[in-house]
Design a protein around this motif. Sequence first.
Motif: not given
Length: 389
Positions: A270-292
């Motif tokens: 299913d197609r959609s769009t997002t305003t969240l930059l994919p680059t924003e989720v790549g930081g080490w602590v960001e990955q940690f918080a998302i992964g939890l």
Amino acid sequence: MTARKEEVVPSGLASALVASGALQSDWLPTFKAVPRDMFVPDRIWPGMADGTRQNPVVDRAKDPDAWLRAVYSDIPLTTQWDDGSHSGDELGKTPSSSSSQPHMVFSMLADLEVKDGHRVLEIGTGTGWNSALLAHRLGTENVVSIEFDAEVAKGAGENQRSAGLSPLVIVGDGRLGYARRAPYDRVIATCSVGEVPQIWVDQTVGGGLIVAPWGTLYGGEAIVRLTVDGGTASGRFTRSSAFMRLRQQRPELHPHDAYLKGKEWPADGDRSTTTLLPTEVGGWVEQFAIGLQMPGAFWSVERYDDGTYTLWTYSTDTLSWASADYEPGADSFDVVQSGPRRLWDETEAAYLWWEVRGRPGFDRFGLTVDRDGGQAWLDSPDHPVPSVG
């Protein structure tokens, strides 16, 4: 090689570690008495301290000065690839043993807060340097180290004996601890885990400490410092880390082709769009918080020559996937999602949860381990991190 070089290089590292606060005064005599070079093989692959890249092999026989500089630099040194099956000069596929970055070694030893008479269990002997440091400080009779790889354990034992130290090195599964010498006042892991084994808790005295690198499947990792109380252990994360995974906990991730199941992208997505930059989720602590918040999910990146890329997110059961296309300078990005889990929607929700709470760093997170498993929390065990899946 001159004696002057051998003296100056180690003292320079010691000064840097003391200045950074990693090497505290109570560990300084041990640092000097148990030199790192006695625990490093002749062929090593120096790595960048941030883990972003790995340098070519350095061979002591060919360039002893470069070897010594690498050993007494504050960087990790890969000593084995592909569980020992790799023997060439070029990089292997998976680093499987190393000499950890000295800053991290002594920071974790500071977290461990050992005192005279303490008995310590180490998980992951590696080159033997960490357990030798502990043995010098506490006495060899008070240190047990477990190493799964028999050849690595053999080399570590030889290194330790050459240094005049002989902690007990056991070849075995580190998840099981070593009951014959239990209980321990301290447990330290030099490999990362995604689950703290309950056996480690059971083999630690009440009030004892467990210090281990802990990370999510999605990404991100930090050192957790747990205090044992009965059959549970709880505590905060102290600092970012990047260790090799405990071999028995290495994830088996399915390849990309297992998700599209022979169809061409976008397949049934299913197609959609997002305003969240994919680059924003790549930081080490960001990955940690998302992964939890997204158990059972992982990601990969497909990069293109024009600077764009696709961030793929997958579920471990192969039933769900999502793609997010990044284009530099764009305000919105194309997303495709397939399967029962809306993985990009989950990613956005997890990122927003982290952002709304002030973008917390690792030190605001904690972990509680009991017989039901592990539960991460933010600021207090009363505030468990929710799952968005």
